[in-house]
Design a protein around this motif. Structure first.
Motif, PDB file in Angstrom:
ATOM      1  N   CYS A 163       0.977  -1.152  -0.333  1.00 55.47           N
ATOM      2  CA  CYS A 163      -0.049  -0.217  -0.408  1.00 55.47           C
ATOM      3  C   CYS A 163       0.623   1.362  -0.007  1.00 55.47           C
ATOM      4  CB  CYS A 163      -1.252   0.183   1.578  1.00 55.47           C
ATOM      5  SG  CYS A 163      -0.238  -0.187   2.645  1.00 55.47           S
ATOM      6  N   ASP A 164       0.282   2.439  -0.540  1.00 54.53           N
ATOM      7  CA  ASP A 164       1.161   3.716  -0.564  1.00 54.53           C
ATOM      8  C   ASP A 164       0.207   4.888   0.446  1.00 54.53           C
ATOM      9  OD1 ASP A 164       2.240   1.495  -2.388  1.00 54.53           O
ATOM     10  OD2 ASP A 164       1.828   3.622  -4.300  1.00 54.53           O
ATOM     11  N   SER A 165       1.356   5.683   0.732  1.00 55.45           N
ATOM     12  CA  SER A 165       0.782   6.902   1.324  1.00 55.45           C
ATOM     13  C   SER A 165       1.375   8.104   1.100  1.00 55.45           C
ATOM     14  CB  SER A 165       0.598   6.272   2.810  1.00 55.45           C
ATOM     15  OG  SER A 165      -0.512   7.459   3.864  1.00 55.45           O
ATOM     16  N   GLN A 171       5.785  -2.812   1.710  1.00 51.18           N
ATOM     17  CA  GLN A 171       5.492  -3.675   1.357  1.00 51.18           C
ATOM     18  C   GLN A 171       4.678  -4.490   2.283  1.00 51.18           C
ATOM     19  OE1 GLN A 171       6.127  -5.036  -1.706  1.00 51.18           O
ATOM     20  NE2 GLN A 171       7.066  -3.297  -1.828  1.00 51.18           N
ATOM     21  N   LEU A 172       4.019  -5.403   2.170  1.00 50.27           N
ATOM     22  CA  LEU A 172       2.555  -5.876   3.043  1.00 50.27           C
ATOM     23  C   LEU A 172       3.258  -7.758   2.865  1.00 50.27           C
ATOM     24  CD1 LEU A 172      -0.123  -4.495   2.392  1.00 50.27           C
ATOM     25  CD2 LEU A 172       1.290  -3.620   4.352  1.00 50.27           C
ATOM     26  N   SER A 173       3.610  -7.949   3.823  1.00 52.33           N
ATOM     27  CA  SER A 173       3.514 -10.139   4.081  1.00 52.33           C
ATOM     28  C   SER A 173       1.767 -10.060   3.764  1.00 52.33           C
ATOM     29  CB  SER A 173       3.160 -10.246   5.366  1.00 52.33           C
ATOM     30  OG  SER A 173       2.146 -10.299   6.336  1.00 52.33           O
ATOM     31  N   ALA A 174       0.796  -9.978   3.645  1.00 49.94           N
ATOM     32  CA  ALA A 174      -0.568 -10.645   2.676  1.00 49.94           C
ATOM     33  C   ALA A 174      -1.258  -9.060   3.005  1.00 49.94           C
ATOM     34  CB  ALA A 174      -0.529 -11.317   3.467  1.00 49.94           C
ATOM     35  N   PHE A 175      -2.771  -9.499   2.359  1.00 47.38           N
ATOM     36  CA  PHE A 175      -3.741  -8.236   3.053  1.00 47.38           C
ATOM     37  C   PHE A 175      -4.748  -9.147   4.247  1.00 47.38           C
ATOM     38  CE2 PHE A 175      -3.802  -7.469  -2.456  1.00 47.38           C
ATOM     39  CZ  PHE A 175      -3.134  -6.484  -2.236  1.00 47.38           C
ATOM     40  N   GLU A 176      -5.374  -8.158   4.373  1.00 42.05           N
ATOM     41  CA  GLU A 176      -6.517  -8.267   5.444  1.00 42.05           C
ATOM     42  C   GLU A 176      -7.330  -9.320   5.220  1.00 42.05           C
ATOM     43  OE1 GLU A 176      -8.360  -8.436   9.114  1.00 42.05           O
ATOM     44  OE2 GLU A 176      -6.681  -7.584   8.395  1.00 42.05           O
TER      45      GLU A 176
END
Length: 268
Positions: A163-165, A171-176
């Motif tokens: 995700c970007d802000s 970088q994420l390990s996975a999505f919710e």
């Protein structure tokens, strides 16, 4: 947190009123339930909800528009959908969802207020990722440059989630895993994220980054706020707006109420 569950109708004299019959384009009041905190309502930029709008493939083929139920008039135009179960409104886990086929389906709203890092933003969605190597749930991108307040759930390859802000990438390990997911300017659900300084764009893309990463996603509801909501406010939205769409009842006296209690405010 669980949403509002359906309650059996015990009001023998009440007649069910479909949500689609209540929609009034250009109205200023929106679909806010009684008791909505003023701070939440005033911060909301837009609110899409497939069930509350009463969307069908027939109605969307005739007018392919996601209506802004907040009352702010920020409707989104739908493009590429075939208005079938696989590319449109689903009626059989994913009932009352808008399903993108991951090929060319997307929705776009333009002319939105600009977001800034001082106030932040909050996006909350009820959705299911259905597969695909690449996808994007939502973004504020408007071109190939990396401006924009957020990129929400971008899958760039088989095992790359981010995700970007304001143009800082996390970088994420996975999505919710649960159906309801949330991002503020500084957090993705329970994960802290970086925040940059990029300017925003006055657009919102759903099911796409801007012209690539089309998402194979079932979208039930989507809300955008113009500041970082508090944890308590997010919990309220999850509980009261992202559960099952409440059944609307027309009382004998002509007033509209929610089955199980509460009133619906539809101000002109």
């Amino acid at each position: 947190m669980s949403g509002m569950g359906a309650v059996d109708n015990k009001r023998g004299s009440a007649a069910a009123l479909p949500a689609s019959g209540l929609w009034r384009s250009g109205g200023g009041g929106g679909y806010w339930p009684g008791g909505t905190p003023a701070a939440i309502r005033s911060a909301c930029v837009l609110w899409y909800d497939i069930a509350r709008q009463g969307c069908t493939n027939e109605s969307m083929a005739a007018d392919p528009t996601l209506r802004d139920l907040s009352g702010n008039g920020h409707d989104a135009a739908c493009h590429g959908f075939g208005w079938t179960e696989e590319s449109g409104i689903s009626t059989v886990d994913y009932p009352d969802a808008l399903v993108g086929d991951g090929t060319d389906d997307y929705a776009k709203a333009e002319g939105l207020p600009l977001l800034d890092k001082e106030r932040g933003y909050t996006v909350i969605a009820k959705r299911k990722h259905l597969g695909g190597i690449q996808s994007c749930l939502a973004s504020r991108r408007n071109s190939g440059n990396t401006d924009g307040a957020f990129v929400f759930e971008l899958k760039s390859s088989a095992n790359s989630y981010r995700c970007d802000s304001f143009n800082t990438l996390t970088q994420l390990s996975a999505f919710e895993e649960s159906d309801i997911t949330c991002q503020t300017s500084q957090r993705y659900n329970d994960t802290a994220i970086g925040i940059g300084d990029a300017p925003d764009n006055g657009v919102l893309n759903l099911f796409v980054l801007y012209n690539s990463y089309f998402g194979e996603i079932a979208l039930y509801s989507f809300l955008l706020f113009d500041r970082d909501l508090t944890a308590g406010e997010i919990a309220w939205v999850r509980e009261n707006l992202l559960g099952d769409a409440p059944r609307l009842l027309l009382e004998d006296g002509g007033g509209i109420s929610l089955e199980g209690g509460g009133q619906l405010l539809l101000e002109g």
